[in-house]
Scaffold this active site. Structure first.
Site, short mmCIF file in Angstrom:
data_model
loop_
_atom_site.label_atom_id
_atom_site.label_comp_id
_atom_site.label_asym_id
_atom_site.label_seq_id
_atom_site.Cartn_x
_atom_site.Cartn_y
_atom_site.Cartn_z
N TYR A 143 0.86 -1.19 0.00
CA TYR A 143 0.00 0.00 0.00
C TYR A 143 0.89 1.22 0.00
O TYR A 143 1.82 1.32 0.78
CB TYR A 143 -0.89 -0.01 1.25
N ASP A 238 9.06 2.75 -0.18
CA ASP A 238 8.01 3.35 0.63
C ASP A 238 8.27 2.92 2.08
O ASP A 238 7.96 1.80 2.48
CB ASP A 238 6.64 2.88 0.17
N LYS A 271 4.31 8.57 9.07
CA LYS A 271 4.06 7.94 10.37
C LYS A 271 5.06 8.39 11.45
O LYS A 271 4.87 9.46 12.01
CB LYS A 271 3.96 6.43 10.20
C1 LIG Z 1 0.27 4.37 5.99
C2 LIG Z 1 0.99 4.15 4.72
C3 LIG Z 1 0.87 5.02 3.64
C4 LIG Z 1 -0.12 6.14 3.61
O1 LIG Z 1 0.12 7.11 4.58
P1 LIG Z 1 -1.09 8.06 5.06
O2 LIG Z 1 -0.43 9.01 5.99
O3 LIG Z 1 -2.11 7.17 5.69
O4 LIG Z 1 -1.61 8.71 3.83
C5 LIG Z 1 1.68 4.82 2.55
N1 LIG Z 1 2.55 3.80 2.50
C6 LIG Z 1 2.68 2.93 3.51
C7 LIG Z 1 3.69 1.84 3.42
C8 LIG Z 1 1.90 3.06 4.64
O5 LIG Z 1 2.00 2.16 5.62
#
Ligand SMILES: *Cc1c(COP(=O)(O)O)cnc(C)c1O
Length: 431
Positions: A143, A238, A271
């Site tokens: 994601y 990511d 995060k």
């Molecule tokens: C949480 C998450 C996102 C999205 O971040 P948001 O602040 O919720 O938009 C993107 N990539 C990864 C790997 C994530 O865990």
């Protein structure tokens, strides 16, 4: 006693779609009533009924210090007094950028944004702008936020491109997104063979936390790096979830120990760097980052980007996690949780395995760790739901979906872990 969670949920549902502002919070996968959080402290939170829980979500990762860490609270309170937002640069943005560049050697320059979605979306635009190419590669189960081009699942074959996973995303918008199976070297090689010259970037969760907890294998990651280099595509990590969470230098520092000289070309963060405030970032080498406006032709902007209260929160959080021994202690706590859970399961004859890195973990109702999304999704849903609700009833809050990772904070004590394992053992008896 009236159930205030239920009452709030009913009220919320009349006003907010599904009663929640982010879908997984609705407990749709596991059933039951979502807990409305009233307050939190350390490793615990209390719901609207005053019920206490040991928190293994930590806002889905940001709360690595636990809730209400005194140094972070103080920094946020001080920053708030000086103003919430200016729409002009501030010193703390420079300080946070310096901290990120220092902790993540693959990054020369960074831009701050407000969410991981924004960071991932902007990183893709930058990769396309910097390479002059259209296609992106992503992996099933990873994601990267909810930007249109990333809401894609695998199509029927390699030559075909992905299908949107959301209504409202026209197929044309995802026509340049190639979706491959995680940890599948053969598919990766075939995709580069066919499309390599058109690939702007390969985006990957190096340790995937959105299909529970699945590591990219070392041979797979090695091939990702080699093929990107060979074809002139950018390798984009990511690390929204893994950054400053699995290790101080993120998952890339974990792979750098396993693959000599390893570095991604771009990194997406979020995060933990906001410490619970809306803050995210993306960074890369100077030559790539200088393509961004106002220096370059790739447009990107944000009214609240680099917000002064959020940067204060992020900086205070980073300051704590940089202290010597922080990650060693956090890793040990997380490992003790995973080994406690697998041990309790074994004692009760329940098939369970688990893995962790730093303060992030996954447990599976399998004998062996899964390697990709398809395998994760073969988890016995009803059994997972029994486990989830059994734990919840005993004051242990894990993610309300079998495809989500878990998070341990520095505030989790040996007693919290022991209480969790004892609760789990009781639940295992009922499975
Ligand atoms: C949480 C998450 C996102 C999205 O971040 P948001 O602040 O919720 O938009 C993107 N990539 C990864 C790997 C994530 O865990």
């Amino acid at each position: 006693m009236t159930d205030r969670n239920q009452a709030l949920f009913e009220r919320a549902k009349t006003l907010i779609p599904g009663g929640v502002n982010s879908p997984v919070r609705a407990f749709k996968a596991v059933g039951g009533t979502p807990r409305f959080v009233q307050r939190a402290q350390g490793a615990h939170f209390w719901d609207a009924n005053g019920q206490k829980y040991i928190d293994y979500i930590g806002s889905w990762g940001p709360m690595i210090l636990g809730h209400g860490h005194p140094a972070v609270l103080e920094a946020v309170q001080k920053a708030a007094l000086d103003g919430f937002s200016f729409g002009a640069p501030t010193e703390r943005e420079v300080e946070l950028a310096e901290a990120i560049v220092e902790l993540v050697p693959s990054i020369d320059m960074v831009r701050l944004v407000s969410s991981g979605t924004e960071a991932g979306m902007s990183a893709i635009r930058l990769a396309r702008g910097a390479t002059g190419r259209k296609k992106i590669i992503k992996f099933e189960g990873c994601y990267h936020g909810h930007a249109d081009a990333l809401l894609v699942k695998a199509g029927s074959g390699l030559a075909t491109f992905g299908n949107p996973t959301s209504a409202g995303v026209p197929p044309e918008v995802v026509q340049h997104t190639i979706v491959l199976e995680y940890n599948n070297i053969e598919q990766l090689e075939a995709a580069f063979k066919e499309h390599g010259a058109e690939v702007a970037c390969l985006m990957i969760e190096p340790i995937a936390g959105n299909m529970n907890f699945v590591r990219a294998s070392v041979p797979f990651m090695t091939r990702c790096r080699e093929l990107c280099t060979q074809h002139g595509a950018l390798l984009a990590f990511d690390e929204v979830m893994t950054g400053f969470r699995v290790a101080l230098g993120g998952a890339q520092s974990v792979y750098a120990k396993l693959i000599p000289g390893f570095e991604p070309d771009m990194t997406v963060m979020g995060k933990v760097i906001g410490g619970g405030m809306p803050l995210a970032a993306f960074g890369a080498k100077r030559a790539v980052m200088e393509q961004l406006a106002p220096l370059g032709a790739v447009y990107q902007a944000g009214t609240l980007s680099g917000n002064p209260v959020a940067t204060a929160c992020g900086l205070a959080t980073l300051k704590e996690i940089r202290k010597p021994g922080f990650f060693e202690a956090l890793s040990a706590t997380t490992q003790s949780l995973v080994s406690g859970l697998t041990g309790a399961a074994a004692a009760e004859g329940v098939t369970l395995c688990g893995d962790s890195e730093g303060g992030m973990f996954g447990i599976f109702l399998f004998a062996e760790l899964p390697q990709n999304y398809a395998k994760v999704m073969t988890t016995d849903g009803p059994t997972f739901n029994k486990l989830f609700h059994g734990l919840l009833d005993r004051g242990v809050y894990i993610a309300p979906a079998l495809y989500e990772a878990g998070f341990v904070s520095a505030a989790h004590t040996a007693q919290d872990i022991a209480d969790t394992v004892a609760a789990a053992r009781e639940v295992f008896k009922t499975l």
